[in-house]
Design an enzyme around this catalytic site. Sequence first.
Site, PDB file in Angstrom:
ATOM      1  N   GLU A  36       0.836  -1.205   0.049  1.00 62.48           N
ATOM      2  CA  GLU A  36      -0.022  -0.036   0.068  1.00 62.48           C
ATOM      3  C   GLU A  36       0.785   1.315  -0.025  1.00 62.48           C
ATOM      4  O   GLU A  36       0.266   2.492  -0.353  1.00 62.48           O
ATOM      5  CB  GLU A  36      -0.913  -0.009   1.279  1.00 62.48           C
ATOM      6  CG  GLU A  36      -2.003  -0.993   1.113  1.00 62.48           C
ATOM      7  CD  GLU A  36      -2.995  -0.825   0.165  1.00 62.48           C
ATOM      8  OE1 GLU A  36      -3.400   0.297  -0.206  1.00 62.48           O
ATOM      9  OE2 GLU A  36      -3.453  -1.769  -0.402  1.00 62.48           O
ATOM     10  N   SER A  88     -52.721 -28.607  30.876  1.00 63.63           N
ATOM     11  CA  SER A  88     -52.502 -29.544  31.972  1.00 63.63           C
ATOM     12  C   SER A  88     -51.082 -29.261  32.457  1.00 63.63           C
ATOM     13  O   SER A  88     -50.850 -30.174  33.586  1.00 63.63           O
ATOM     14  CB  SER A  88     -52.556 -30.891  31.347  1.00 63.63           C
ATOM     15  OG  SER A  88     -54.062 -31.260  30.893  1.00 63.63           O
TER      16      SER A  88
END
Length: 832
Positions: free
Chosen positions: A219, A497
Site C-alpha cells: 500500500e 395440563s
Amino acid sequence: MLPLLIPRAAVKKSPSRRKPTARPSRSRASSKKQKGWRRLLCLVPPLRFWLKLALFLTVAFICWLVFLDYQVRAKFDGKKWAIPARVYARPLEIYEGLLLKPEELERELRSVGYRHVKSVYEAGQFSSKTVSGNSIYTIITRDFTFPDKVENSARYQVRLHTQGAFSKVAAVSGADDDYIARIEPQEIGSIYPRHGEDRILVQLDNTPPLLGQTLIAVEDKDFANHYGISFRGIARAMLVNIKAGRFVQGGSTLTQQLVKNFYLTQAKSLWRKIQEALMAPLLELHYSKAEILEAYINEVYLGQSGPRGIHGFGLASTHYFNRSLATLKPHQIALLVGTVKGASYYNPWRHPERAKNRRDTVLQLMADNNLISQTEYKKYTAMPLGVVKKSALRLGNYPAFLDVVKRQLRTDYQEEDLQSEGLRIFTTMSPNVQELTEKSLSSRLAQHNKKSTKNNLQAAAVVTAVGSGEIVALVGDRNPRYSGFNRAVDMQRAIGSLVKPFVFLTALSQPQKYTLSTLVDDEPVTIPLAGGKKWQPQNFDKKSHGNIPLYQALAFSYNQSTARLGMDIGLSKVIDTLSEAGVERPIKKLPSLLLGSLDLSPLELSHLYHTLAADGVYTPLRAIRDVLDANNQRLNRYPLKSEPRISADITYLVHYNLQAAMRIGTGRRAYQQLPDQLIVAGKTGTTNRQRDSWFAGYSADHLGVVWVGNDDNTPTPYTGSSGALPIWTDIFKRLSTRSISHNQPDNIAYYWADNRDGLLSAEGCDNAVLVPYIRGSQPEQSDNCQLIEKPVSRWFKKWFGEGVDNSSANDSDGNSDGNSSNNNSGIERGRN
C-alpha cells in the site's frame, strides 16, 4: 457682369455659406477611451485592499489548519473507537466423571474453530483415536482470559469411555498435574453501535511483523520516508495509470487512507481530497509511524457480516479464518492485505478466484521485497484460500438467547456503555445443547407442518440446568436464526395440563388427607359459576374412570378428578402454590385455573418447573455469569441465588408421580426413543381444541419446556404428547444427562399399596405398586392380596424398588417396622 468672369476656383467660399459634416479627431477618441479606463480603474480596489484580503485569507487558512489540527489530535488522543460488547457462551470444562459423548466434544471444539489433525502441533488443534472402546483425544488449548484467570495454551489428553447409550470422561491429564481442561468459550454475539462497526483492537507489538511489512510493501512503499503525502508515490501511480490506459493504482499513502477512513467520509470530492492532504501531514507531525500504522491496522474496513462491519485485522482474522491474528500464516496475511483494496470485490466466498488471484499478487510482492522466499511463495500460492465456512460467519446466530441476555444487561448498564466500552459478557449458553435444541425443533416442526393444513406451525423451547437455574439453550421461532418476535419470552399462552402437578402438589401438602394412593373420584363434575353458569369439564377421552389412585389421575392427566381435587383443597391454596413456585403475574381465582387457564410464556413455565425439578428450591433463571470491562476487570457477577419455598418431601412425591406419567401415562411414548436406563419426569399439556401443545420434563441435570402451536391461536392437530413431546424427546435422547436420583428425604418411606383401593398390599401381590409416603401418612388398613405379579407392579418394583430405601416397605402380611436408612450419597445437581 464682372462676378461671372471670376473663375470658380478663385472664388473663396465663405464658411457661413456651407457647414461641412463634423468628423471627430483622433485626439478626441483617445480622450474618451482614457476616460473609460479611468472609470474601470476606479472600480478596481486599491492595493491596500488586496493586502487586507490576502491577510484575511491567510488568517482564515491558519485558523482552519488549527481547527484541523485540533480535530486530528482530539480524536487520535481520545477514545478512537466505540468498542462493542462481546458476548460469549459458557466455556467447556472437561473433568473426570463428566458425561460427555465423543460427538459432543468434537462439536464443541469445532464451534470455537479447533481443527482435527492427525498429530497436534499447535494451539487450536485436536486429534482422536479409539483404543479398546475408549475414545482418546489430544487437545492443545489456546490462550484465553477467563473471568477468574488467564490460562495459557496447554496440551491435554482426554479419554472418554462409552457404555451403552452413555459416555463419560474416564481420565484427563495435562501439564503440571492439571486434571481439568478448559476450552475457551465460543463468541456468540456482540452489542455494537448503530453505525454497525465492529472490531477487535490489537497492539502493534502483538501483531505479526509480517503484517506491517506486507501492508507497507503493498500500500505505501515510501511510508517510512514521507510526511503524510508521497509525491513520488503520486508520480509513480500516474505513470502506471498512463501506461495501463486506465486507473489501476492510487497514490494515497497509508496516512492518507487512515485520515479518510478515520476522520472523513468516503465521498469522492475535491473538498475531501484537500482536507485529506492537509490532515495527513498534521497526523505525521504529532504521531510516530508506529502509532499511525497501529491505528490503520485497527481501522481499515475488511468485510461485512450482515449488518456488522468488519473493521481491523484483529476481527478480520477471526471473521475469515476463526484464528487469532498472531497465529496467521503468510498466505492468510496476504489474503487480508489484498482485501484492503476492496473487501466486497475480493470477497473470498462470493469471488474465490478473484480473491485468490489478489492473494497471489500480494504473495508475489512479499517475495519481491524479500519478506518470503521464492520457495515459500510457490508453497503458499498452491494453497487454497482456507477461509471458514460461510455458515459459520455470522455472530448473533442465537437471536432469541441474545435477546434474553440484552434484556438482563439493560437492567444494569446503559445502552451506550454496552455499545462502546468493550465489555466482555460471559453467558450460560451451552453451544452443544443449543444446537441439539435447534435441530430437534426445526426437524420435528417440518414433519408436523406436513400434517397441518396451514403449514404455519410455530414452536419455542427453553432448556435450563437444574439446580443452578442457568439457561443453556433457548429458541423462539421455528427458524432459529429469526430475530423478530421471541416466543420463548414474549408469548403468553394458556398452559393447559402443565398446571396440574401444582394442583396435586398442593393436595399432597396435606398428607393426612391426601397421599399418592388416595382414591379420587373421576366421575363427571359440575361446578357452579357466577351468573348462574356452570362449568362441566370433561376428560380428553370423553370417558369417566370412577375411583382411581391420586397418582393415576395425574399420570393420565384426567380432568374430572383434577377439578374435583382442586375445588376440594381450594383455589386460593393452589394459587399460593403457583406463586411460591415462581409465577409472578396476577392469577385469577377461577375454577378453570385447575385445568390450565393461566397464560404464561415458555420462560415463565421454566421458572415454575425448575422449582419443582430442584426439589422445591426457587432459583431465578439467569443467562449471564460474569461481565468484565475492556481491561478484563470484573464489573459484575451474577451468582446463584436460591430460596427453599416448597417442602422437599412433597416435591419428592410429585417427582415420583411425574416419573409414572413418563412410564405409564401421557408421556410414555418418549421411551420409544429414550434409553430405558434414563429416568426422567415430565408432564404433557394440551389446551382447548388443541390450540397449544406443551411439554415440560426434566432429568437430574436438565429441564426442557417446549411449546407448539399457531400464532393466530387456531386449533392444531396435536396434543402435548404428539406435538411438543417428540421435540423434547429428540433433545434428551441425544443429550448427556443423568437420571433422576432416588436419593429420598429422611421423612419419606416406601410401602406397597393396592392401586384399586389404596390400601396397603405386599410385594408380588396383584395390582401392588411401590409408593412413597411421608412417614405416618401411609394407609393403616391392609388388603388381602393374591401373589401374582403384573406388568405395572414389576415396573414400579424395578424403578422405585431399586436404589430407594424400601426397608420400611411392608411385608406379605402388611406389617411394617417403620425404620429407614439412606443408602445413596447425594448427587450434585446443575451440570450443563
